[in-house]
Scaffold this motif. Sequence first.
Motif, PDB file in Angstrom:
ATOM      1  N   UNK A 109       0.759  -1.128   0.359  1.00 16.35           N
ATOM      2  CA  UNK A 109      -0.292   0.163  -0.207  1.00 16.35           C
ATOM      3  C   UNK A 109       1.074   1.249   0.081  1.00 16.35           C
ATOM      4  N   UNK A 110       1.634   1.183   0.959  1.00 15.11           N
ATOM      5  CA  UNK A 110       3.289   2.793   0.548  1.00 15.11           C
ATOM      6  C   UNK A 110       3.517   2.779  -0.982  1.00 15.11           C
ATOM      7  N   UNK A 111       3.411   1.140  -0.743  1.00 13.61           N
ATOM      8  CA  UNK A 111       5.217   1.681  -2.336  1.00 13.61           C
ATOM      9  C   UNK A 111       3.645   2.248  -3.285  1.00 13.61           C
ATOM     10  N   UNK A 112       2.495   1.718  -3.025  1.00 12.09           N
ATOM     11  CA  UNK A 112       1.510   1.931  -4.240  1.00 12.09           C
ATOM     12  C   UNK A 112       1.649   3.556  -4.265  1.00 12.09           C
ATOM     13  N   UNK A 113       0.746   3.890  -3.176  1.00 10.22           N
ATOM     14  CA  UNK A 113       0.444   5.852  -2.930  1.00 10.22           C
ATOM     15  C   UNK A 113       1.721   6.378  -3.206  1.00 10.22           C
ATOM     16  N   UNK A 114       3.056   6.152  -2.584  1.00  9.20           N
ATOM     17  CA  UNK A 114       3.996   6.819  -2.770  1.00  9.20           C
ATOM     18  C   UNK A 114       4.204   6.682  -4.714  1.00  9.20           C
ATOM     19  N   UNK A 115       4.284   5.357  -5.097  1.00  9.23           N
ATOM     20  CA  UNK A 115       4.260   5.344  -6.451  1.00  9.23           C
ATOM     21  C   UNK A 115       3.561   5.885  -7.436  1.00  9.23           C
ATOM     22  N   UNK A 116       1.987   6.253  -6.984  1.00 13.69           N
ATOM     23  CA  UNK A 116       1.001   6.951  -7.324  1.00 13.69           C
ATOM     24  C   UNK A 116       1.698   8.757  -7.896  1.00 13.69           C
ATOM     25  N   UNK A 117       2.053   9.195  -6.424  1.00 21.04           N
ATOM     26  CA  UNK A 117       2.041  10.433  -5.975  1.00 21.04           C
ATOM     27  C   UNK A 117       2.893  10.680  -6.551  1.00 21.04           C
ATOM     28  N   UNK A 118       4.502   9.868  -7.598  1.00 18.85           N
ATOM     29  CA  UNK A 118       4.731  10.757  -8.094  1.00 18.85           C
ATOM     30  C   UNK A 118       4.736  10.621  -9.403  1.00 18.85           C
ATOM     31  N   UNK A 119       4.376   9.749 -10.366  1.00 17.28           N
ATOM     32  CA  UNK A 119       3.520   9.888 -11.346  1.00 17.28           C
ATOM     33  C   UNK A 119       2.258  11.404 -11.521  1.00 17.28           C
ATOM     34  N   UNK A 120       2.048  11.837 -10.741  1.00 14.58           N
ATOM     35  CA  UNK A 120       1.393  13.071 -10.182  1.00 14.58           C
ATOM     36  C   UNK A 120       2.068  13.707 -10.357  1.00 14.58           C
ATOM     37  N   UNK A 121       2.778  13.898  -9.903  1.00 15.48           N
ATOM     38  CA  UNK A 121       3.718  14.978  -9.693  1.00 15.48           C
ATOM     39  C   UNK A 121       4.820  15.175 -11.448  1.00 15.48           C
ATOM     40  N   UNK A 122       4.760  14.329 -12.060  1.00 20.42           N
ATOM     41  CA  UNK A 122       5.810  13.861 -13.599  1.00 20.42           C
ATOM     42  C   UNK A 122       5.036  14.196 -14.993  1.00 20.42           C
TER      43      UNK A 122
END
Length: 848
Positions: A11-24
């Motif tokens: 869950x943590x890794x998925x949320x962090x990955x999603x956050x990065x995709x939203x910022x790029x």
Amino acid sequence: MLKRNLWKLVLCLAILAWSVTQLVPIKDEPFVSYARTHATAKPADFAKLLDEATARVKGLQAASEFVALKQIGKERKLDLSQYFPAIRLEDSLRNVEKRNDILLTEILRRSKGHLQLGLDLKGGVAFTLEAKDEPGKVVDAYQRKEKLQKAIEIIGTRINGFGVAEPIIRPIGDNRIEIQLPGISTKDNPDVVDQVKAPARLDFRIVHPFLSPGPGVETPAGYEIKTLDYEGRKGESGSEEVFVKRIPEMTGEMISNSHARPDMYGKPEVILEFTKPGKARFAEVTRVIAEGGRSGRLGRLAIVLDGKLYSAPTVREEINSDSAQITGSFSDREAINLANVLNNPLDIALDVKEQYEVGPTLAADAIVSAKNAFIISTVLTIGFMLVFYTIGGGVAAIGMAVNVLITLGVMASIGATLTMPGIAGIVLTLAMSVDSNILIFERMREELKLGKSLSSALEAGFDKAWSAILDSNVTTLLVALIMIWLGTGPVKGFGVTLAIGIFTTMFAAVVVSKLILEFLIHPGTIKSLKMFSVLQNTSIDFLKYTKAAVIGTVVILLVGIGAVVYKGKEIYGIDFAGGDMVTLNFAKKLEISELRNAATKAGIKEINFSYQQPLGMEREILKITTPFDLGRDSVQKIQQALPEAKFDIAGATRIGASVGEEIQWNALKSVLAALVAILIYVAFRFEMGYGVGAVVATVHDLILTVGLFVLFDRQFNASMVASILLIAGYSINDTIVVFDRIREELKLNPTGTLKDIINRALNLTLSRTIITGGTTLLTAVTLILTTSGDVNDIAFTLLIGVLTGTFSSLFIATPVFFWWHKGDRKHVEAHHDVAPKYEWQGTSKASE
């Protein structure tokens, strides 16, 4: 261990990955270069089109390559989507012009950085609108002012519907409105001005039942010719001319709401919801048309918006319905804009007098200094945590980083605009968010003192801190939701940021931090968790000093209120009161930092600078805003201080407040509603006495903060609305932690008096209160020493808020709770389930 926590890790890794995709991507890419590199089909052909578009811009045939490509596609009926197969458009949309419009808008959107910057950091577009008086109609000054203010409110609502955050909308003189939109360019969005200023007069008119325009056909009396554009089933476009009555059967005043949606075939339509009189009138009109159509000629009812015919559906029978729909040949975006305009109709016509690009309102060095201040304050906060909690502090630092990343990711995903005060708010909120970690570590310290193992202390610490973390964050969330519900402008924007921060803070502390600690502690990677002690085992009689504390705070409150009353309207800055705006030409462009330094040395307290470039002109102008009647005097002083710039006054006018009465009233309503919500929630979760104590303490902190702010000769501006609300959130958070401990101690200590219980709870939470306040103070003091302007004001407000919030938790909230229950714990137990619980426990013979 890994198997048990695998879902948390994923869950943590998925949320962090999603956050990065939203910022790029983080930064904007020029439209031309983005389009060139992403045209994957026939790239050579598209490159030629881009070169032609660039040539049109250079030849002044188009404002930008974006507009030029639209022109080329329209002229040649060329579908540009053939070059971008990765961007899927609806198969049903076959109109080439509309397909190109949607495609190019999507390419422009994708070329932008996902997290957009505000006017202060990046600049944007601005334009000035002038209200037109109807010919032959005399309008007095009061009516003109009322209409202009109403227009400002409507335009603000429309802009919010476009998804533009943190706009500036203010009156200029007695008949003009200035609008500044961050991150927007009229070169790439040529329709934005028209969408903002459209009057939106909606008419329902009868179409002539049997006559149509044509050779030899005269226009019937009372009718006029209108052209209806349509799109056929195969995507072909066409038009039809019809005779439409000049006088409408009903108008948009009978519409209560409108919204866009896809019809049964997936094509966009606009739904109109009628008022009660509107429903009756629509039924009457359609009945008359249907009765006239029984002769064999079906009647039609035209929908006309601002003189343009959008649709003319056939009426076969009486329609006695709460709603109707507008269908026509328009895209999804056009349908949404149409619904937005219909919901917010302007009753005055507005002409565009000026359009110009606005540069960042903050100087480059001010942005750099603020950025450095944020880095320094964050490093100090992490260092503070490392000193007190060693390894635990490092875990908290990782949680802070996760918190920031997710917060920015969510902001980017919802299209939020990042301003400098917004960045300050994130950093300051982040400094306070370590409170959750401090609560957990302090609870773990208590469990370790009882002789528990590190693993057991970890679980017990999280379990016992959970209720305080939950209640303090839920009460703050209530404040945020009310800001979103009732607020507008900066109030609503702050509410959204605060709500995001609450969820990310809880996730970072309760999920991320705990997961890391479990991986360190349960396998035995670390054998101990060293924590530096501060104010442990204290036995201060806080209630003993309540009288003196209350007298002292009342004196300060009276002095602060006196300062507010004495200064009157002087406490308001330009954002609230308006002022003078002077336009200057110049021979040499100076940095805004140089201008600010010159103004400071000349003794000018409040002045704002911004460079602007009128569209179609190569030269820039400098606009200066000051308080009323100080504009020309301030310019004269700056001219004397900076003669090399050769400033020349091109014009001067008076501007109104950018924070209008509606925003001020909504802010006040938000605060009052938040206090009521806090009272209800705390009374439900705890008991009424706690709720009264929390509300009294919050009101005390807000009034004291405002009084001290004014006493230190500072003025209120737009960012202060949000920072005052931030204090309300901080105050209630601190108070709830103390109340949670009082409730717990009442259950654990069956024989102690209410006074003893309160003093014990305050002493047990004193270490946490000092450490949390210390981390926040570090950030506030750093920002005060290294920044200026709005950011400095926000930091100063937080500094006062931390001190008053800590004071009120110790000497206001708890004494009010004590007095409410007349100093009797039985009175508390009679109103709430806090009776002590007894459990059987085994004893060894040695202890018998």
